[in-house]
Design a protein around this motif. Structure first.
Motif, PDB file in Angstrom:
ATOM      1  N   LEU B 302     -37.696  22.096 -44.439  1.00  0.00           N
ATOM      2  CA  LEU B 302     -38.673  21.817 -43.388  1.00  0.00           C
ATOM      3  C   LEU B 302     -40.081  21.874 -43.929  1.00  0.00           C
ATOM      4  N   LYS B 303     -40.310  22.854 -44.778  1.00  0.00           N
ATOM      5  CA  LYS B 303     -41.666  22.992 -45.337  1.00  0.00           C
ATOM      6  C   LYS B 303     -42.048  21.753 -46.106  1.00  0.00           C
ATOM      7  N   GLU B 304     -41.048  21.193 -46.812  1.00  0.00           N
ATOM      8  CA  GLU B 304     -41.346  19.992 -47.589  1.00  0.00           C
ATOM      9  C   GLU B 304     -41.717  18.829 -46.670  1.00  0.00           C
ATOM     10  N   LYS B 305     -41.100  18.826 -45.497  1.00  0.00           N
ATOM     11  CA  LYS B 305     -41.426  17.750 -44.544  1.00  0.00           C
ATOM     12  C   LYS B 305     -42.661  18.106 -43.726  1.00  0.00           C
ATOM     13  N   ASN B 306     -43.301  19.206 -44.076  1.00  0.00           N
ATOM     14  CA  ASN B 306     -44.497  19.641 -43.363  1.00  0.00           C
ATOM     15  C   ASN B 306     -44.190  19.950 -41.897  1.00  0.00           C
ATOM     16  N   GLN B 307     -43.003  20.526 -41.695  1.00  0.00           N
ATOM     17  CA  GLN B 307     -42.600  20.864 -40.334  1.00  0.00           C
ATOM     18  C   GLN B 307     -42.398  22.358 -40.223  1.00  0.00           C
ATOM     19  N   THR B 308     -42.557  22.853 -39.016  1.00  0.00           N
ATOM     20  CA  THR B 308     -42.218  24.247 -38.772  1.00  0.00           C
ATOM     21  C   THR B 308     -40.907  24.284 -37.996  1.00  0.00           C
ATOM     22  N   ALA B 309     -40.380  25.496 -37.860  1.00  0.00           N
ATOM     23  CA  ALA B 309     -39.143  25.641 -37.095  1.00  0.00           C
ATOM     24  C   ALA B 309     -39.342  25.078 -35.701  1.00  0.00           C
ATOM     25  N   ALA B 310     -40.513  25.388 -35.114  1.00  0.00           N
ATOM     26  CA  ALA B 310     -40.768  24.977 -33.734  1.00  0.00           C
ATOM     27  C   ALA B 310     -40.841  23.463 -33.601  1.00  0.00           C
ATOM     28  N   SER B 311     -41.580  22.813 -34.520  1.00  0.00           N
ATOM     29  CA  SER B 311     -41.715  21.365 -34.380  1.00  0.00           C
ATOM     30  C   SER B 311     -40.365  20.705 -34.629  1.00  0.00           C
ATOM     31  N   TYR B 312     -39.587  21.297 -35.528  1.00  0.00           N
ATOM     32  CA  TYR B 312     -38.264  20.750 -35.793  1.00  0.00           C
ATOM     33  C   TYR B 312     -37.396  20.835 -34.533  1.00  0.00           C
ATOM     34  N   ILE B 313     -37.436  21.988 -33.907  1.00  0.00           N
ATOM     35  CA  ILE B 313     -36.618  22.161 -32.690  1.00  0.00           C
ATOM     36  C   ILE B 313     -37.081  21.217 -31.594  1.00  0.00           C
ATOM     37  N   SER B 314     -38.388  21.199 -31.357  1.00  0.00           N
ATOM     38  CA  SER B 314     -38.831  20.444 -30.184  1.00  0.00           C
ATOM     39  C   SER B 314     -38.688  18.947 -30.403  1.00  0.00           C
ATOM     40  N   GLU B 315     -38.575  18.536 -31.646  1.00  0.00           N
ATOM     41  CA  GLU B 315     -38.344  17.105 -31.845  1.00  0.00           C
ATOM     42  C   GLU B 315     -36.866  16.777 -32.003  1.00  0.00           C
TER      43      GLU B 315
END
Lengths: 660, 320
Positions: B302-315
């Motif tokens: 996720l970090k590599e995709k510049n995402q956080t746990a939260a943004s990953y979940i909500s998307e």
């Protein structure tokens, strides 16, 4: 609320739509009153006049009743009945107190529209009635649409859908409802206004009048090859009495049985099915010397076939005829009857008959008379000159121009004067094969009159004097008889191949319509079920099946409805929200699955400033319904309606840019 | 309005929304350019949760805490955590009173409405857990006596992310006790200019007027718990919980406490928004602050995709 012109105007139009085909049969005073009432109703609905007081409404009712009595002579019967219902429906518009009053008018429309079938059962009428029923249903929608949020088009769509949904039930009822042999209820005698067709009296011009009508008299389906054209004599009535002006029926008593000797050889028997259009009379048409006929019809000694009632619907009957049978039906009173002539007139004709007879036998006499027609300058024409008091004398010696009725009556007159029993037969001669379905069409233009002559050993023999004057008429049909083409119906005179083809296809459809819709009686019903492998169907089994089929149909609908209900209000909300999203998706702005309604709205607003106001409303309703604790039915309806009406028409990109 | 009649719920809601809006504006005058963080901090407060601010020193963590305390009209205590801080320094201690010949409890700084626990990671785990337990239980047990903490009770802890020698960063299991974790970050250029030009923020705090008091805050907190949550929203929250537990990206998934945290924060935010019910958007707005410190990533994907746990979940979780 009821006196809203947006609601009542459509009702007024609805009544007119219902009555439109009836107007042509209404007397002028009634039509005038209809016009006055319409004008009055328009003034009231548009608010320029107030609703009349009760005393005026009572007076109006009295005026209606007396007008009907004056115009029709009675208020009973089909004509005055429908007129009265129509006029009262109009007057109902003057006392609109509640929604119920308007709905009563619409229901009246449903009833009145059916009266169109009294006159004709054409497919066109059925289509028209169907369309008007959809319109009437849309009127009911106006009155149940409390929010008034549906426009004309969507109302029509909904009512069309409803009628379509009712169609399976209609078909079940149509197929399974037990048919009663004979008419379900008796129509009053005036149910049939005068119709085109052969009447029971013949005078110069009476057949001639029919020639220009292309209307179908009946259609015939032969089981084998049809007989040749010159043998296609469709007997209707026998006219034996002549009063110097017209020929009328003088039938033997109904107890008298026909006396026909049929051939032993059965190979020449012609089997056929006639589909007779309603003609408002009780007689049926058949080829000469019928053998087999339906026992519910009555055959007279003159070999005429009668139904018990006037034929006001299309009827279908099977027949068998034997062209070579011998009809011996003559006994003393009949002989006298068929020799009688009016005294003191047409003396020259009687003299001529004596000259022509001149000692020869009956057969020779017939030949001489036919020779006379052939050799003298007689003309076969559709526009014969008028005849005076001595009609036969005038025709035979002065004008010598006539149509079949002239020749038939002159011939019978000569025969009788010469001591040979003879009578006039009216019916149709010929017919054209419809190449589409291979059945024969007999039109009014095929109407014909010919004669029958009594010969001792051969019985009644058909003699057609017209054939002596214009053999083409008998061999090739009316269109080839060298008559004035302009007076013939266009279907006969036209050479346009496409036009004829279309006409034949249409007629073929009409024929099937008559066979399977209008003529779907007890017999057809049995036939249908035996084709499906079910024999011996009776009314009680039909009713059982009917109940089962209706229950299954109703059950399926109920199941569908309840399942939609059981999904719960939230899912209904969701369903319409998805519908909304799909509409936007078609414009390229679909909702992402993880996108909340508020985020979605933000995106919509950015891209489609044109629709955002409505979208905003829909989304706010959606949020209230789905996430709030609102269970307001009205809100739900508003939401559903908004979504249904929501439209993203082609997005004009320039417009979007301009608006930003 | 009569004395005996309680105001209708919607009126409380409207009043609460108005007051909270005023509070946010007042705080916004002090902390420049951080409206989202202020909004979330207030949400945390309304949801009766505790807030962890993790950031570099000097970005205004303390100022924020101060401003909130001032605007809320709460009595404020600051505890500077150091490696030699003992639990008793936080909770309080019983001292023998010779005159009355009895032990007398001297309450520690924790007995106040609003506590700023500064640099909590510098204290020893023992002291940390004393604070965390008090936060969780809303009560303190000292030498066998259980004492209730005042209501409302709100803790803002700050933590320095830079791992220095002698610090004890809170373990993930303890982070769960905080309803939210926020990052303040540097102010943007405009805000920074204003900050540089303006007067001292600490002085300004002295001058802002309290918008609320502890009584009003309690009413607001109570009202937030009554906000309508539809089945559809419950479905969404459960979908998030299920997703976090089933996803291979996370070590454990969200705890039931995490789910409650999500729901309560969303409710509080809806109240701040002036809405009578909670929308999925409210959940999505708080999810980063509520979820990110509760989930342990299994990989750097996720970090590599510049995402956080939260943004990953909500998307990833569709809104049902």
């Amino acid at each position: 609320m009821v006196n809203d012109k947006n609601k009542l105007m459509p009702v007024l139009i609805g009544i007119h739509l219902v009555a439109l085909p009836l107007y042509s049969r209404m007397p002028v005073p009634v039509l005038l009153l209809v016009a006055i009432l319409t004008l009055w109703a328009v003034l009231i609905i548009s608010g320029r006049l107030s609703q009349p007081k009760q005393i005026i409404r009572l007076l109006l009712a009295a005026v209606i009743v007396s007008l009907l009595i004056v115009s029709y002579g009675s208020i009973f019967g089909q004509g005055p009945g429908t007129s009265m219902l129509l006029l009262l429906s109009f007057s109902k518009l003057f006392e609109m107190k509640s929604k119920r009053d308007a709905i009563v008018v619409v229901f009246m429309g449903y009833f009145l529209i059916a009266s169109n079938f009294f006159h004709t059962q054409d497919p066109w009428v059925a289509v028209y009635v169907f369309a008007v029923v959809i319109y009437l249903t849309s009127l009911l929608i106006i009155f149940s649409d409390r929010l008034g949020s549906m426009d004309f088009k969507s109302r029509l769509r909904v009512s069309g859908k409803m009628i379509l949904q009712a169609t399976p039930l209609m078909l079940i009822l149509f197929i399974l409802f037990p048919r009663i042999n004979g008419p379900l209820w008796a129509l009053p005698d005036d149910a049939q206004a005068a119709k085109t067709g052969i009447s029971d009296e013949m005078s110069p011009g009476s057949i001639n009048r029919l020639i220009s009508s292309g209307a179908v008299a009946f259609r015939v389906q032969f089981e084998a090859e049809p007989p040749s054209h010159e043998n296609l004599y469709w007997r209707g009535l026998v006219l034996s009495h002549y009063d110097g002006e017209k020929w009328t029926r003088d039938d033997a008593p109904s107890r008298a049985r026909p006396d026909v000797v049929y051939e032993d050889e059965k190979s020449d028997i012609i089997k056929y099915t006639v589909t007779l259009e309603s003609h408002g009379r009780s007689w049926l048409y058949s080829l000469e010397k019928m053998i087999g006929y339906d026992q519910k019809y009555r055959v007279t000694r003159e070999l005429q076939l009668f139904a018990d009632n006037k034929i006001n619907d299309v009827i279908i009957y099977k027949m068998q005829s034997d062209l070579h049978a011998v009809n011996h039906g003559l006994f003393l009173p009949e002989l006298r009857k068929n020799l009688a002539l009016p005294v003191n007139i047409n003396q020259r004709t009687k003299k001529l008959a004596t000259q022509l007879k001149a000692g020869g036998n009956d057969v020779q006499f017939i030949d001489t008379v036919l020779q006379y027609f052939r050799n003298q300058e007689f003309f076969y024409t559709l526009s014969p000159p008028l005849l005076g008091r001595h009609a036969m004398d005038d025709f035979l010696f002065e004008t010598r121009r006539g149509f079949c009725e002239h020749y038939a009556s002159a011939f019978v007159h000569l025969m009788r004067a010469g001591g040979v029993a003879a009578r006039v037969v009216v019916g149709y001669q010929g017919g054209t094969i419809n190449p589409v379905d291979d059945y024969m069409i007999i039109r009014q233009s095929d109407a014909h009159a010919w004669t029958e002559v009594w010969l001792k050993d051969r019985g009644w023999v058909r003699v057609d004097p017209t054939a002596a004057v214009s053999p083409e008429r008998i061999e090739q049909g009316i269109q080839n008889a060298g008559l004035e083409l302009a007076r013939l119906p266009s279907i006969l005179s036209s050479n346009n191949f496409v036009f004829l083809k279309i006409r034949y296809h249409w007629d073929s459809f009409h024929h099937s319509w008559n066979q399977w819709v209008v003529g779907f009686d007890e017999k057809k019903q049995k036939e249908l079920f035996s084709r499906l492998g079910v024999e011996d169907i009776n009314a009680s089994t039909l009713v059982t099946w009917l109940v089962i089929a209706m229950s299954v149909c109703g059950g399926l609908v109920a199941l569908w409805v309840f399942r939609r209900r059981a999904d719960g209000p939230k899912d209904r909300t969701r369903y319409y929200y998805d519908m909304f999203c799909n509409k936007l998706a078609k414009a390229g702005l679909g909702r992402k699955p993880y996108e909340g309604s508020r985020e979605y709205l933000a995106r919509i607003t950015m891209l489609f400033p044109v629709v955002d106001e409505k979208a905003e409303m829909i989304i706010s309703y959606y949020q209230d319904l789905r996430y709030g604790d609102a269970s307001d039915v009205e809100l739900k309806q508003k939401f559903v309606r908004c979504v249904k009406q929501f439209k993203v028409k082609s997005i004009n990109k320039d417009n979007v840019l301009l608006q930003r | 309005m009569g004395i005996n009649t309680t105001p209708p719920a919607t009126n409380i809601g409207k009043a609460s929304t108005l007051l909270l809006k005023q509070a946010a504006e007042s705080i916004g005058q002090i902390i420049l350019g951080k409206p989202e963080q202020i909004r979330l901090a207030l949400t945390c407060l309304v949801a009766k949760g505790h807030l962890l601010i993790e950031d570099m020193p000097g970005v205004g963590k303390t100022t924020l805490a101060h401003a909130i305390a001032q605007v809320m009209g709460l009595d404020f205590q600051r505890i500077q955590f150091t490696s030699d801080l003992l639990p008793a320094d936080v909770l309080g201690v019983s001292v023998y009173d010779r005159d009355r010949a009895a032990f007398e409890f001297h309450p520690g700084p924790i007995f106040s409405n609003f506590i700023l626990a500064d640099e909590i990671n510098r204290a020893t785990p023992k002291t940390q857990s004393a604070l965390l337990e008090a936060m969780e239980e809303h009560q303190v047990t000292v030498e066998g006596d259980t004492r209730d903490l005042p209501q409302p009770f709100f803790v803002i802890a700050t933590q320095n992310p830079v791992h220095q020698v002698g610090t004890y960063p809170l373990p993930e299991s303890q982070l769960d006790r905080f309803l939210m974790r926020l990052h303040l970050g540097f102010p943007d250029r405009e805000a920074e200019r204003e900050l540089l030009q303006g007067e001292d923020r600490r002085d300004m705090i002295e001058h802002i007027k309290p918008v609320l008091d502890s009584g009003k805050l309690l009413t607001i907190q109570k009202h937030a718990t009554r906000l309508h949550v539809s089945e559809a929203l419950m479905d969404y929250i459960q979908a998030i919980l299920d997703f976090s537990r089933g996803s291979p990206m996370f070590e454990f998934g969200l705890s039931p406490r995490g789910g409650l945290a999500l729901l309560n924060s969303a409710r509080a935010l809806a109240l701040i928004d002036g809405q009578d019910y909670v929308l999925p958007e409210h959940v999505k707005e708080v999810i980063a602050a509520v979820v990110n410190h509760r989930l342990v990533l299994t990989s750097d994907e996720l970090k590599e995709k510049n995402q956080t746990a939260a943004s990953y979940i909500s998307e990833s979780v569709p809104i049902p």
